[in-house]
Design a protein around this motif. Structure first.
Motif, PDB file in Angstrom:
ATOM      1  N   TYR A  49      -2.421   0.290  -4.495  1.00 10.35           N
ATOM      2  CA  TYR A  49      -2.179  -0.932  -3.731  1.00 10.35           C
ATOM      3  C   TYR A  49      -2.020  -2.118  -4.674  1.00 10.35           C
ATOM      4  O   TYR A  49      -2.423  -2.091  -5.838  1.00 10.35           O
ATOM      5  CB  TYR A  49      -3.326  -1.191  -2.751  1.00 10.35           C
ATOM      6  CG  TYR A  49      -4.626  -1.628  -3.402  1.00 10.35           C
ATOM      7  CD1 TYR A  49      -4.971  -2.980  -3.513  1.00 10.35           C
ATOM      8  CD2 TYR A  49      -5.508  -0.691  -3.934  1.00 10.35           C
ATOM      9  CE1 TYR A  49      -6.151  -3.380  -4.116  1.00 10.35           C
ATOM     10  CE2 TYR A  49      -6.696  -1.070  -4.542  1.00 10.35           C
ATOM     11  CZ  TYR A  49      -7.009  -2.410  -4.630  1.00 10.35           C
ATOM     12  OH  TYR A  49      -8.171  -2.813  -5.242  1.00 10.35           O
ATOM     13  N   GLY A  50      -1.438  -3.168  -4.134  1.00 12.49           N
ATOM     14  CA  GLY A  50      -1.344  -4.448  -4.825  1.00 12.49           C
ATOM     15  C   GLY A  50      -1.533  -5.548  -3.804  1.00 12.49           C
ATOM     16  O   GLY A  50      -1.065  -5.431  -2.666  1.00 12.49           O
ATOM     17  N   ILE A  57       0.857  -1.189   0.000  1.00 14.55           N
ATOM     18  CA  ILE A  57       0.000   0.000   0.000  1.00 14.55           C
ATOM     19  C   ILE A  57       0.891   1.236   0.000  1.00 14.55           C
ATOM     20  O   ILE A  57       1.763   1.385   0.862  1.00 14.55           O
ATOM     21  CB  ILE A  57      -0.910   0.025   1.247  1.00 14.55           C
ATOM     22  CG1 ILE A  57      -1.756  -1.249   1.317  1.00 14.55           C
ATOM     23  CG2 ILE A  57      -1.799   1.269   1.231  1.00 14.55           C
ATOM     24  CD1 ILE A  57      -2.455  -1.445   2.648  1.00 14.55           C
ATOM     25  N   LYS A  58       0.667   2.127  -0.976  1.00 16.57           N
ATOM     26  CA  LYS A  58       1.504   3.316  -1.107  1.00 16.57           C
ATOM     27  C   LYS A  58       0.653   4.575  -1.253  1.00 16.57           C
ATOM     28  O   LYS A  58      -0.213   4.643  -2.128  1.00 16.57           O
ATOM     29  CB  LYS A  58       2.431   3.183  -2.313  1.00 16.57           C
ATOM     30  CG  LYS A  58       3.377   4.364  -2.479  1.00 16.57           C
ATOM     31  CD  LYS A  58       4.406   4.108  -3.550  1.00 16.57           C
ATOM     32  CE  LYS A  58       5.341   5.309  -3.685  1.00 16.57           C
ATOM     33  NZ  LYS A  58       6.055   5.594  -2.421  1.00 16.57           N
ATOM     34  N   SER A  59       0.910   5.553  -0.412  1.00 17.53           N
ATOM     35  CA  SER A  59       0.220   6.841  -0.523  1.00 17.53           C
ATOM     36  C   SER A  59       0.674   7.570  -1.783  1.00 17.53           C
ATOM     37  O   SER A  59       1.862   7.577  -2.122  1.00 17.53           O
ATOM     38  CB  SER A  59       0.531   7.701   0.700  1.00 17.53           C
ATOM     39  OG  SER A  59       0.155   9.051   0.469  1.00 17.53           O
ATOM     40  N   ILE A  60      -0.272   8.195  -2.484  1.00 25.34           N
ATOM     41  CA  ILE A  60       0.075   9.024  -3.648  1.00 25.34           C
ATOM     42  C   ILE A  60      -0.391  10.464  -3.419  1.00 25.34           C
ATOM     43  O   ILE A  60      -0.483  11.251  -4.352  1.00 25.34           O
ATOM     44  CB  ILE A  60      -0.506   8.453  -4.961  1.00 25.34           C
ATOM     45  CG1 ILE A  60      -2.015   8.213  -4.833  1.00 25.34           C
ATOM     46  CG2 ILE A  60       0.229   7.180  -5.362  1.00 25.34           C
ATOM     47  CD1 ILE A  60      -2.671   7.780  -6.156  1.00 25.34           C
ATOM     48  N   ASN A  61      -0.655  10.780  -2.168  1.00 29.78           N
ATOM     49  CA  ASN A  61      -1.041  12.130  -1.775  1.00 29.78           C
ATOM     50  C   ASN A  61      -0.052  12.617  -0.720  1.00 29.78           C
ATOM     51  O   ASN A  61      -0.269  12.420   0.477  1.00 29.78           O
ATOM     52  CB  ASN A  61      -2.476  12.133  -1.227  1.00 29.78           C
ATOM     53  CG  ASN A  61      -2.994  13.530  -0.944  1.00 29.78           C
ATOM     54  OD1 ASN A  61      -2.209  14.470  -0.774  1.00 29.78           O
ATOM     55  ND2 ASN A  61      -4.305  13.686  -0.899  1.00 29.78           N
ATOM     56  N   PRO A  62       1.068  13.220  -1.147  1.00 32.03           N
ATOM     57  CA  PRO A  62       2.147  13.562  -0.215  1.00 32.03           C
ATOM     58  C   PRO A  62       1.711  14.416   0.966  1.00 32.03           C
ATOM     59  O   PRO A  62       2.252  14.289   2.062  1.00 32.03           O
ATOM     60  CB  PRO A  62       3.149  14.319  -1.101  1.00 32.03           C
ATOM     61  CG  PRO A  62       2.852  13.861  -2.494  1.00 32.03           C
ATOM     62  CD  PRO A  62       1.380  13.601  -2.539  1.00 32.03           C
ATOM     63  N   ALA A 111       0.781  -5.573  -9.534  1.00 32.86           N
ATOM     64  CA  ALA A 111      -0.573  -5.005  -9.486  1.00 32.86           C
ATOM     65  C   ALA A 111      -0.540  -3.541  -9.053  1.00 32.86           C
ATOM     66  O   ALA A 111      -1.278  -2.703  -9.578  1.00 32.86           O
ATOM     67  CB  ALA A 111      -1.441  -5.833  -8.541  1.00 32.86           C
ATOM     68  N   LEU A 112       0.333  -3.220  -8.074  1.00 33.23           N
ATOM     69  CA  LEU A 112       0.456  -1.829  -7.610  1.00 33.23           C
ATOM     70  C   LEU A 112       0.938  -0.925  -8.749  1.00 33.23           C
ATOM     71  O   LEU A 112       0.392   0.167  -8.962  1.00 33.23           O
ATOM     72  CB  LEU A 112       1.404  -1.767  -6.419  1.00 33.23           C
ATOM     73  CG  LEU A 112       1.636  -0.388  -5.791  1.00 33.23           C
ATOM     74  CD1 LEU A 112       1.824  -0.509  -4.284  1.00 33.23           C
ATOM     75  CD2 LEU A 112       2.858   0.322  -6.384  1.00 33.23           C
ATOM     76  N   LYS A 133       0.302   3.335 -12.779  1.00 33.38           N
ATOM     77  CA  LYS A 133       0.364   3.761 -14.177  1.00 33.38           C
ATOM     78  C   LYS A 133      -1.000   4.263 -14.639  1.00 33.38           C
ATOM     79  O   LYS A 133      -1.099   5.285 -15.332  1.00 33.38           O
ATOM     80  CB  LYS A 133       0.819   2.592 -15.058  1.00 33.38           C
ATOM     81  CG  LYS A 133       0.953   2.949 -16.536  1.00 33.38           C
ATOM     82  CD  LYS A 133       1.421   1.752 -17.357  1.00 33.38           C
ATOM     83  CE  LYS A 133       1.531   2.131 -18.838  1.00 33.38           C
ATOM     84  NZ  LYS A 133       1.929   0.973 -19.661  1.00 33.38           N
ATOM     85  N   SER A 134      -2.060   3.566 -14.254  1.00 30.80           N
ATOM     86  CA  SER A 134      -3.407   3.971 -14.616  1.00 30.80           C
ATOM     87  C   SER A 134      -3.739   5.355 -14.055  1.00 30.80           C
ATOM     88  O   SER A 134      -4.332   6.199 -14.722  1.00 30.80           O
ATOM     89  CB  SER A 134      -4.418   2.940 -14.110  1.00 30.80           C
ATOM     90  OG  SER A 134      -5.738   3.329 -14.397  1.00 30.80           O
TER      91      SER A 134
END
Length: 386
Positions: free
Chosen positions: A337-338, A202-207, A375-376, A381-382
């Motif tokens: 997430y993946g 799980i990775k945040s993409i909202n710094p 998957a992540l 990329k999407s």
């Protein structure tokens, strides 16, 4: 100023849910280095049924560096198809030799290409990134590094995109013979105590909201899957069964033998050791009475290194609820997430002392973290294309 004891002196946290507390973190000294190893085309290797070998090679990097100085403490992260280590400058030259030898063994023993490189903290800071560290006390026998900042992610990207700059010169020489003793993979695949064992990234993409996103996610996982021990995929001693399959032991034999004859005798030796281990554990002879409990206490199942990495056990309704939550947060634009689901886990072990220091890296079977990462990256990329 000597920074060698930097990591050793960091105060441990006792609760994984506290990993977002800013006061627990310490900036890595600028004279330290990041070591990266990465199995090239790991997804294809896993699809070809080599997931155990991929895990074994990733762990090989870590044991080789740890064996340079068994008294020195420094952070490391097992990623399933690679590893990251953060080391003081005193280990640099010997570490380069270990990484080169690891890549050589990966190719000769398993026909896997291992990309290895070294990136300085100074280089990471020069590119406006950073690495901060804290330590999580998993049990009385095991303390784990927790890493935040975008420095490790940057280092991994630099190794892949600027490999010629950061790879280790194959002609580099130093008077040191790498030591990989202690790496084992002798347990059968470990059946999930619930319906499924999943590797989760799980990775945040909202710094601007990263701490909040990770904290909310951890709280939600606690609510859905239970506490750390409740969701741990390895928590009962009857789950641990030693393997007598020569093909399972062959991975270890390939690393420590030079030809087919020495490999044959090494596998016989491993089989004999396993028989003795089973007998000693069954009849609780000496310290063997606590051996399986020690293994459980030293499992590496949850960590943080610019993203949450977790191997958890859930029943099907819990998995469904968790995936629905993560998908909602993904659609909101807060995280990617993946997840890779399996019915079992595999364990790769670092044994420094048979009845002393252990570390047991856990991944879900048949692809684990590597397929979760695939998957992540697809979701990331999407998002970037929108």
């Amino acid at each position: 100023m000597n920074t060698t004891s930097f990591y050793k002196n960091i105060k441990e946290i006792k609760d994984f849910s506290k990993i977002m507390d800013n006061s627990n973190y310490h900036k890595v000294p600028s004279d330290w280095y990041v070591l990266i190893s990465d199995v090239v085309d790991s997804t294809k290797a896993i699809e070809d049924g080599m997931y155990k070998k991929v895990n074994f090679v990733a762990a090989l990097t870590i044991i080789g560096i740890l064996n340079i100085d068994k008294e020195l403490e420094f952070p490391y992260i097992f990623g399933g198809d690679g590893a990251s280590l953060i080391i003081p400058p005193t280990l640099l030259d010997k570490s380069k030799i270990v990484l080169l030898e690891t890549a050589k063994k990966a190719k000769e023993a398993f026909d896997l290409d291992l990309r290895v490189g070294v990136i300085s903290i100074k280089e990471i800071e020069k590119r406006d990134s950073f690495i901060e560290i804290t330590k999580f006390n998993v049990s009385k026998d095991f303390t784990q590094a927790i890493v935040r900042g975008n420095g490790l992610e940057l280092a991994e990207n630099l190794l892949k995109k600027e490999y010629k700059t950061f790879k280790i010169d194959e002609n580099f020489t130093y008077n040191y013979i790498p030591d990989f003793v202690g790496l084992e993979c002798r347990w059968k695949d470990i059946k999930s105590p619930k319906d499924e064992t999943s590797s989760l990234l799980i990775k945040s993409i909202n710094p601007e909201k990263s701490n909040e996103i990770y904290q909310n996610t951890l709280n939600k996982i606690n609510k859905i899957a239970g506490s750390y021990m409740q969701r741990n995929p390895i928590k009962e001693i009857n789950q641990l069964v030693i393997s007598f399959n020569p093909m399972v032991l062959n991975a270890e034999a390939l690393v420590f033998s030079s030809n087919i004859f020495s490999r044959f005798f090494l596998i016989l030796k491993l089989l004999l050791e396993n028989i003795l281990g089973v007998v000693f554990m069954k009849y609780s002879i000496g310290q063997w009475s606590d051996y399986k409990n020690r293994v459980i206490r030293t499992t590496d199942t949850e960590k943080f290194d610019d993203m949450l990495r977790m191997v958890i056990s859930t029943n099907k309704s819990q998995t469904k609820e968790l995936e629905e939550y993560l998908e909602k947060e993904y659609q909101r634009g807060d995280l990617v997430y993946g997840i890779h689901k399996s019915d079992s886990a595999l364990m790769t072990c670092l044994i420094f002392e048979r009845h002393g220091k252990h570390i047991h890296f856990v991944d879900s079977s048949n692809g684990g973290y590597a397929l979760a990462a695939k998957a992540l990256k697809k979701r990331l990329k999407s998002k970037n294309e929108i």
